[in-house]
Design a protein around this motif. Structure first.
Motif, mmCIF file in Angstrom:
data_model
loop_
_atom_site.group_PDB
_atom_site.id
_atom_site.type_symbol
_atom_site.label_atom_id
_atom_site.label_comp_id
_atom_site.label_asym_id
_atom_site.label_seq_id
_atom_site.Cartn_x
_atom_site.Cartn_y
_atom_site.Cartn_z
ATOM 1 N N ARG A 277 -10.404 -8.677 2.952
ATOM 2 C CA ARG A 277 -10.373 -10.124 3.164
ATOM 3 C C ARG A 277 -10.631 -10.814 1.838
ATOM 4 O O ARG A 277 -11.472 -10.361 1.058
ATOM 5 N N ARG A 278 -9.924 -11.889 1.605
ATOM 6 C CA ARG A 278 -10.202 -12.620 0.368
ATOM 7 C C ARG A 278 -9.837 -14.090 0.547
ATOM 8 O O ARG A 278 -8.702 -14.415 0.917
ATOM 9 N N ARG A 279 -10.818 -14.923 0.306
ATOM 10 C CA ARG A 279 -10.598 -16.367 0.393
ATOM 11 C C ARG A 279 -11.676 -17.057 -0.425
ATOM 12 O O ARG A 279 -12.868 -16.783 -0.235
ATOM 13 N N THR B 295 -6.196 -9.821 4.390
ATOM 14 C CA THR B 295 -5.823 -11.214 4.085
ATOM 15 C C THR B 295 -5.897 -11.506 2.591
ATOM 16 O O THR B 295 -6.607 -10.835 1.854
ATOM 17 N N ARG B 296 -5.133 -12.528 2.184
ATOM 18 C CA ARG B 296 -5.212 -13.082 0.838
ATOM 19 C C ARG B 296 -4.986 -14.587 0.967
ATOM 20 O O ARG B 296 -4.428 -15.075 1.959
ATOM 21 N N SER B 297 -5.356 -15.312 -0.100
ATOM 22 C CA SER B 297 -5.195 -16.767 -0.134
ATOM 23 C C SER B 297 -4.477 -17.068 -1.447
ATOM 24 O O SER B 297 -4.974 -16.698 -2.514
ATOM 25 N N ASP C 76 -8.915 1.547 -1.404
ATOM 26 C CA ASP C 76 -9.863 0.480 -1.808
ATOM 27 C C ASP C 76 -9.265 -0.929 -1.752
ATOM 28 O O ASP C 76 -9.729 -1.830 -2.458
ATOM 29 N N ASP C 77 -8.227 -1.127 -0.942
ATOM 30 C CA ASP C 77 -7.596 -2.453 -0.859
ATOM 31 C C ASP C 77 -8.592 -3.441 -0.230
ATOM 32 O O ASP C 77 -9.040 -3.219 0.899
ATOM 33 N N PRO C 78 -8.972 -4.517 -0.918
ATOM 34 C CA PRO C 78 -9.883 -5.483 -0.300
ATOM 35 C C PRO C 78 -9.299 -6.006 1.022
ATOM 36 O O PRO C 78 -8.115 -6.351 1.091
ATOM 37 N N ILE D 30 10.870 -5.252 3.911
ATOM 38 C CA ILE D 30 9.661 -5.850 3.327
ATOM 39 C C ILE D 30 8.516 -4.866 3.572
ATOM 40 O O ILE D 30 8.192 -4.538 4.713
ATOM 41 N N THR D 31 7.934 -4.372 2.454
ATOM 42 C CA THR D 31 6.981 -3.258 2.526
ATOM 43 C C THR D 31 5.542 -3.753 2.608
ATOM 44 O O THR D 31 4.928 -4.112 1.606
ATOM 45 N N VAL D 32 4.996 -3.756 3.827
ATOM 46 C CA VAL D 32 3.576 -4.109 3.992
ATOM 47 C C VAL D 32 2.760 -2.833 3.829
ATOM 48 O O VAL D 32 3.049 -1.824 4.472
ATOM 49 N N TYR D 33 1.759 -2.863 2.929
ATOM 50 C CA TYR D 33 0.911 -1.690 2.729
ATOM 51 C C TYR D 33 -0.223 -1.722 3.760
ATOM 52 O O TYR D 33 -0.931 -2.729 3.854
ATOM 53 N N GLY D 34 -0.379 -0.623 4.508
ATOM 54 C CA GLY D 34 -1.403 -0.587 5.550
ATOM 55 C C GLY D 34 -0.904 -1.337 6.780
ATOM 56 O O GLY D 34 0.300 -1.568 6.943
HETATM 57 N N1 UDP Z 1 0.845 -5.591 -0.693
HETATM 58 C C1 UDP Z 1 1.776 -5.237 0.260
HETATM 59 N N2 UDP Z 1 3.051 -4.929 -0.140
HETATM 60 C C2 UDP Z 1 3.432 -4.991 -1.445
HETATM 61 C C3 UDP Z 1 2.476 -5.362 -2.423
HETATM 62 C C4 UDP Z 1 1.188 -5.640 -2.006
HETATM 63 O O1 UDP Z 1 1.475 -5.183 1.454
HETATM 64 O O2 UDP Z 1 4.620 -4.723 -1.740
HETATM 65 C C5 UDP Z 1 -0.505 -5.938 -0.244
HETATM 66 C C6 UDP Z 1 -1.632 -5.220 -0.983
HETATM 67 O O3 UDP Z 1 -1.916 -3.985 -0.351
HETATM 68 C C7 UDP Z 1 -2.777 -6.222 -0.851
HETATM 69 C C8 UDP Z 1 -2.070 -7.577 -0.857
HETATM 70 O O4 UDP Z 1 -0.707 -7.318 -0.524
HETATM 71 O O5 UDP Z 1 -3.426 -6.079 0.390
HETATM 72 C C9 UDP Z 1 -2.127 -8.271 -2.217
HETATM 73 O O6 UDP Z 1 -1.703 -7.341 -3.181
HETATM 74 P P1 UDP Z 1 -1.437 -7.710 -4.708
HETATM 75 O O7 UDP Z 1 -1.055 -6.435 -5.373
HETATM 76 O O8 UDP Z 1 -0.509 -8.850 -4.805
HETATM 77 O O9 UDP Z 1 -2.832 -8.242 -5.272
HETATM 78 P P2 UDP Z 1 -4.381 -7.907 -5.027
HETATM 79 O O10 UDP Z 1 -4.892 -9.105 -4.313
HETATM 80 O O11 UDP Z 1 -4.527 -6.662 -4.203
HETATM 81 O O12 UDP Z 1 -4.917 -7.759 -6.391
#
Ligand code: UDP
Ligand code: NAD
Ligand code: UDP
Length: 346
Positions: A300-302, A235-237, A296-298, A226-230
């Motif tokens: 925090r988002r909620r 965060t996301r909601s 430029d990855d946001p 499972i590939t977490v970027y960064g």
């Molecule tokens: N992300 C991740 N791995 C993946 C795809 C996305 O870690 O395989 C992260 C991405 O860097 C971001 C979040 O998940 O921080 C949401 O990414 P997505 O592309 O779904 O949508 P975004 O909200 O960035 O438009």
């Protein structure tokens, strides 16, 4: 095949999902741009089942005929293969303007097209709304807040967007789309609604959509990393698609004309999200790996959904657990189709 030929020859009735009968006065003709995409196709289903006439306009850049093919041939349904960057002359009472790639890898793959779709395409749809006197709902995005400095994000926040970064084609494209909507409202008296949609997931996302939900579920189902970027602390909601569609319908019907956040305020780090998905897939042997951060990855988002609650009486109903389970079941099916069709997803 036998069954299909029988339907074509009229020996067997075509079966559609159940459609309510609406009288001439209640039935509206509704144009859905991007109606063959993920969100659009779910919206089309509800509008059709409510008994309206639906015209889908799509160029299949990221959408698929398969998402709406269950309506082909229905007397209330029409599909037009068209790129909204070019003018379009049809008649409609309402317009849901959803056409635009939404997944970062998709919109970054063709940034010029993304801007054209959100600017020229939106001008065309506003011009159409003006000509026919239709109410138009613009699908905007939480990305108008960019990498936000205010958390959670209320509609009154103006955002923090890099105008020349890799996400700019989408973020700025949607910001211009909002500006266009309110300019047409002011100058040409077009009746506009603006939905700022936050991350949404559910069945019919493409297996290679590239957004986090589809990536993580596909990886977990195949026991891949499972590939977490960064570092995964961003965060996301996540909002389930049926909740979003309810919100869009509520906004279209409401008299509230300013932008409205539509999203689920339950927030998780991406690292937590990876573990939630892994734990929902029985017997999953995937490991979770962090990697290079995305530019430029946001962070925090909620959504602050006070406006939607007050003016639309809307809030999400589907829990993350339940929504993810339905989405995982869908992707399991998709995986079996992939194997069936010689590793081709379509
Ligand atoms: N992300 C991740 N791995 C993946 C795809 C996305 O870690 O395989 C992260 C991405 O860097 C971001 C979040 O998940 O921080 C949401 O990414 P997505 O592309 O779904 O949508 P975004 O909200 O960035 O438009
Ligand atoms: P999607 O990519 O599945 O659907 C978009 C649809 O628009 C596709 O069918 C595509 O072929 C079509 N399209 C793109 N450019 C077009 C053009 N020039 N002419 C005609 N059709 C075109 O994406 P989605 O997730 O269903 O998103 C729908 C809308 O909601 C988009 O406007 C998106 O920006 C917005 N939105 C979605 C999310 C989300 O999380 N899904 C979040 C915020 C905003
Ligand atoms: N337009 C369209 N369909 C219509 C009406 C207009 O595609 O039914 C396009 C038209 O080609 C124009 C744009 O929408 O480029 C904006 O229309 P508007 O009426 O604002 O501008 P004008 O026609 O005066 O340029």
């Amino acid at each position: 095949l036998e069954k299909k030929i029988a339907i074509l020859e009229g020996r067997m009735p075509q079966k559609y999902p159940e459609v309510k009968f609406l009288g001439y006065k209640e039935r509206r003709r509704i144009l859905v741009t991007g109606g063959a995409g993920f969100v659009g196709s779910h919206l089309v289903d509800i509008l059709m089942m409510k008994g309206h006439e639906v015209i889908v306009v799509d160029n299949f850049f990221t959408g698929r005929k398969r998402n709406v093919e269950h309506w082909f041939g229905h007397r209330n349904f029409e599909m037009i293969h068209h790129d909204i960057v070019n003018p379009l002359y049809v008649e409609a009472d309402e317009i849901y303007h959803l056409a635009s790639p939404a997944s970062p890898p998709h919109y970054m793959q063709n940034p010029v097209k993304t801007i054209k779709t959100n600017t020229l395409g939106t001008i065309n749809m506003l011009g159409l709304a003006r000509r026919v006197g239709a109410r138009i709902l613009i699908a905007s995005t939480s990305e108008v807040y960019g990498d936000p400095l205010v958390h959670p994000q209320p509609e009154s926040y103006w955002g923090h967007v890099n105008p020349i970064g890799p996400r700019a084609c989408y973020d700025e494209g949607k910001r211009v789309a909002e500006t266009l909507a309110y300019s047409y409202a002011k100058q040409e008296k077009v009746d506009v609604r603006v939905a700022r949609i936050f991350n949404t997931y559910g069945p019919r996302m493409h297996v290679s959509d590239g957004r986090v939900v589809s990536n993580f579920i596909m990886q977990a189902l195949q026991n891949l990393t499972i590939t977490v970027y960064g570092n995964g602390k961003q965060t996301r909601s996540f909002c389930y698609v049926s909740d979003l569609v309810d919100g869009l319908l509520g906004l279209m019907a409401s008299s509230y004309t300013l932008p409205v956040n539509i999203g689920n305020p339950v927030e998780h780090t991406i690292e937590e999200f990876a573990m939630i998905i892994k734990n929902l897939v029985p017997g999953c042997r995937s490991t979770v790996a962090t990697g290079a951060a995305v530019e430029d990855d946001p962070q925090r988002r909620r959504p602050d959904i006070a406006v939607a609650e007050a003016h639309l009486h809307w809030k999400p109903k589907v829990s993350l657990q339940e929504g993810l389970q339905r989405t995982i079941d869908y992707f399991k099916e998709e995986l079996s189709r992939t194997t069936l069709y010689n590793n081709q997803t379509y």
